[in-house]
Design a protein around this motif. Sequence first.
Motif, short mmCIF file in Angstrom:
data_model
loop_
_atom_site.label_atom_id
_atom_site.label_comp_id
_atom_site.label_asym_id
_atom_site.label_seq_id
_atom_site.Cartn_x
_atom_site.Cartn_y
_atom_site.Cartn_z
N LEU A 122 0.83 -1.21 0.00
CA LEU A 122 0.00 0.00 0.00
C LEU A 122 0.86 1.26 0.00
O LEU A 122 0.34 2.38 -0.16
N LEU A 123 2.16 1.09 0.18
CA LEU A 123 3.06 2.25 0.16
C LEU A 123 3.29 2.69 -1.28
O LEU A 123 3.05 1.93 -2.22
N THR A 124 3.78 3.91 -1.45
CA THR A 124 4.11 4.35 -2.80
C THR A 124 5.28 3.51 -3.31
O THR A 124 6.04 2.93 -2.53
N GLU A 125 5.42 3.48 -4.63
CA GLU A 125 6.49 2.68 -5.24
C GLU A 125 7.84 3.05 -4.64
O GLU A 125 8.63 2.19 -4.26
N TYR A 232 -11.38 11.35 6.17
CA TYR A 232 -10.42 12.23 5.49
C TYR A 232 -9.19 11.40 5.14
O TYR A 232 -8.92 10.39 5.79
N SER A 233 -8.45 11.88 4.17
CA SER A 233 -7.22 11.17 3.77
C SER A 233 -6.00 12.05 3.97
O SER A 233 -6.11 13.26 4.19
N SER A 234 -4.84 11.41 3.89
CA SER A 234 -3.56 12.11 3.83
C SER A 234 -2.76 11.47 2.71
O SER A 234 -3.10 10.39 2.24
N SER A 235 -1.68 12.10 2.34
CA SER A 235 -0.85 11.58 1.25
C SER A 235 -0.36 10.17 1.55
O SER A 235 0.03 9.85 2.68
N SER A 236 -0.39 9.32 0.54
CA SER A 236 0.21 7.99 0.67
C SER A 236 1.72 8.08 0.76
O SER A 236 2.38 7.14 1.21
N ALA A 237 2.28 9.18 0.28
CA ALA A 237 3.73 9.37 0.31
C ALA A 237 4.10 9.97 1.66
O ALA A 237 3.90 11.16 1.90
N GLU A 248 -2.78 13.90 10.61
CA GLU A 248 -3.68 14.95 10.13
C GLU A 248 -5.05 14.39 9.73
O GLU A 248 -6.08 15.03 9.97
N ALA A 361 -6.45 3.69 7.60
CA ALA A 361 -5.85 2.90 6.52
C ALA A 361 -4.38 3.29 6.45
O ALA A 361 -4.05 4.46 6.62
N ASN A 365 -3.17 7.04 6.10
CA ASN A 365 -3.42 7.43 4.71
C ASN A 365 -4.89 7.82 4.55
O ASN A 365 -5.25 8.63 3.73
N ASN A 366 -5.70 7.20 5.39
CA ASN A 366 -7.12 7.51 5.42
C ASN A 366 -7.56 7.32 6.86
O ASN A 366 -7.03 6.45 7.55
N ARG B 18 2.36 1.59 -13.78
CA ARG B 18 1.74 0.89 -12.66
C ARG B 18 0.22 1.09 -12.70
O ARG B 18 -0.28 2.06 -13.27
N SER B 54 -1.82 -2.74 -3.13
CA SER B 54 -3.03 -2.57 -2.31
C SER B 54 -3.18 -1.10 -1.99
O SER B 54 -2.32 -0.28 -2.32
N GLY B 55 -4.31 -0.73 -1.39
CA GLY B 55 -4.54 0.68 -1.08
C GLY B 55 -4.55 1.55 -2.33
O GLY B 55 -4.19 2.73 -2.30
N ASN B 58 -5.99 5.20 -2.24
CA ASN B 58 -5.15 6.25 -1.68
C ASN B 58 -3.96 6.57 -2.58
O ASN B 58 -3.53 7.72 -2.68
N LEU B 59 -3.41 5.55 -3.23
CA LEU B 59 -2.29 5.81 -4.14
C LEU B 59 -2.73 6.72 -5.28
O LEU B 59 -1.99 7.62 -5.70
N THR B 62 -3.31 10.35 -4.14
CA THR B 62 -2.01 11.00 -3.97
C THR B 62 -1.44 11.42 -5.33
O THR B 62 -0.97 12.55 -5.49
N ASP B 67 -5.14 14.83 -1.92
CA ASP B 67 -4.72 13.96 -0.83
C ASP B 67 -5.72 13.82 0.30
O ASP B 67 -5.77 12.80 0.96
N ARG B 68 -6.47 14.87 0.58
CA ARG B 68 -7.33 14.81 1.76
C ARG B 68 -8.71 14.19 1.51
O ARG B 68 -9.46 13.93 2.44
N ILE B 69 -9.03 14.00 0.23
CA ILE B 69 -10.37 13.54 -0.13
C ILE B 69 -10.55 12.07 0.25
O ILE B 69 -9.71 11.23 -0.06
N PRO B 70 -11.65 11.73 0.95
CA PRO B 70 -11.87 10.33 1.30
C PRO B 70 -12.05 9.47 0.06
O PRO B 70 -12.59 9.91 -0.95
#
Lengths: 376, 376
Positions: A122-125, A232-237, A248, A361, A365-366, B18, B54-55, B58-59, B62, B67-70
Amino acid sequence: MVSIVDGNAIKFGKYDNRVEELGARAALPLIEKHNDIDFVIVSNSYSGEFNAVSGINNLITTLISIDRIPSVRVDNTSGSGGSALLLAKGVLAMGFRKVLVIGVEKMRERQTRDVTKTISTLLTEEESKVGFSLPSIAGFVAMEYMRRYSAPRESLAKVAVKNHYNATFNDKAFSGKVLTIDEVLSSKPVIEPLRSYEISPIADGAVALVMVNDQESRSYDKVIYVNSMISYSSSSALGDRGDLTWMESVELASKRAFLESKTHPRDIGVVEVHDMASILEIMELEAAGFFKKGQGWIATMEDLTSLTGVLPVNTSGGLIGKGHPIGATGVAQAYEIWLQLTRQAANRQVEATKGMTINIAGFGNNAIVGVYGVEP
Amino acid sequence: MVSIVDGNAIKFGKYDNRVEELGARAALPLIEKHNDIDFVIVSNSYSGEFNAVSGINNLITTLISIDRIPSVRVDNTSGSGGSALLLAKGVLAMGFRKVLVIGVEKMRERQTRDVTKTISTLLTEEESKVGFSLPSIAGFVAMEYMRRYSAPRESLAKVAVKNHYNATFNDKAFSGKVLTIDEVLSSKPVIEPLRSYEISPIADGAVALVMVNDQESRSYDKVIYVNSMISYSSSSALGDRGDLTWMESVELASKRAFLESKTHPRDIGVVEVHDMASILEIMELEAAGFFKKGQGWIATMEDLTSLTGVLPVNTSGGLIGKGHPIGATGVAQAYEIWLQLTRQAANRQVEATKGMTINIAGFGNNAIVGVYGVEP
């Protein structure tokens, strides 16, 4: 507004059954009581990767003999359960009358190392390539938090002591244990500085809830209302975020959840937070506004978050004490709040008329935050 | 009621990017025009199995800098796109204002044999064990249909001729080709009696749509209304169904979709159906009520479903002509109806003020049927 009127869970642990069978086992007692389910949401993240199963939603509706009912799988990694509850609210808003939400994951047919590697997809590449994993990020953040806020190492361990202890009162929990801080600190090192008792164990598990619209809720005697459910989400990076000790997405979702439900943090009598690692419980309680930035560890040290404290946190045992079957976790959090607010929590019962869940998540990330009450 | 106000697709085919980058590429032009997206639903089934990702939701958020949008991933195997549209309706019903639905799948880094095996994990344990796969079931059903209704072999091949031909007018389609019935019948045997040109090819692909509530739709000039969006399921155990040549889930969903939208089959001017194999187009048109049971093949033979027929079916090329990137397919069907009803379909444009999509999971394990119109 929507409400939760029934729930059921299987004990989290290790099973030989197929993943869809676990989901069906959690749901079956509810299906026997509710013959008018008209939508099914299955919260599950990794049935493909862990169990070589797809279409799990249809497999489950077939097993529980509600073949014609529409169903879907919802995935948001560790936040899947919260997302499923949020979407259930939407499904009810568009006219369906009774939604069955099933959270399920079967992880223990894999080795922990293999599971950790899969979840790190689920992390960025870029961040995945350099070998980051969710536990390694938690370890890094724990070090940084302790350094920045002069938090003693014991404060983190104490979260684990509390949550394993709470789990001893929960017959559905995987890892109920009476431990000392020393025992936590001398358990197997996982990733500096975190020890094995401070990381949520992988587990097989399934939980199911029945949700209806407010108007329908009057005919049930064990009802709680979803006063707000916000994501709400945050950056995956992670490298793009400022302060990794501050979540956040949890802050934004909690603020709005309190606002929408006209609730103040001091009204909340029980909270389930996403303690994938001990440090996360402290960080999330701060981001949600229960304690000041950098001071969440003091609350733990002063026992404010214990079963008998002013703000009982993770009465179920949390992810650390209960186990963390990814897709089941967010649903299990709401299940615990339902048990607590309807006074079905037996010997871990606390006094509360409002409860809260914080489900995330990835590494925030979320975030999906719910506020629940015994009143609409 | 909700409406579709914008859309974009990348050409279906084979990419080195990707999977999350494909989703982002489809979404980016929409994000540039719509800076007020407040929820993202990603329709994707197999990013874990095919791409070790996965995820993905969120990827993608990003990558497209929201980024903040669910966001959430919705999966219902081949029916994921339809389920995503249905849940988008729910998300709008609970108060969100503008939902971005992204359908994406990246399959071509795997071999077709491997893909078929992975998709067969949606079958029940028993039916999977004996070696069933979706193409083998389609082959069996094609034989049974031809036998029972004395349908000539050519009628099935003609579906493939039509859909490959339609795809030649769609610059986003993977497999546009002018073929003869003989060429279809002499293409590579896949599973008796079906030939390779009669099975939807695996493909990488991504499509994105913007959906809003009716009240919001007035400020857009390319608007279609989702008059109804209905889902029903059938048993995952094919052995438990009666007549496999009849798709009950499609019948139930279509009947209710017509009823709810106060629409008659004769009002529909363009249909996208789920032609995973040629036989499925015929079966679904019958189950939806466009043609009598056992007579759908006659409509194909008489060219009623061609671009110039009374009921143009799969003007986009369908799954056979466009390619079938699992999670993208259902969203792509609605995208085609949006293009057609807003007169953006260029040289495959047909005359229609109402359209329909039939999207299925598995072998009709779930059906999601949409009726769309230029009026609410």
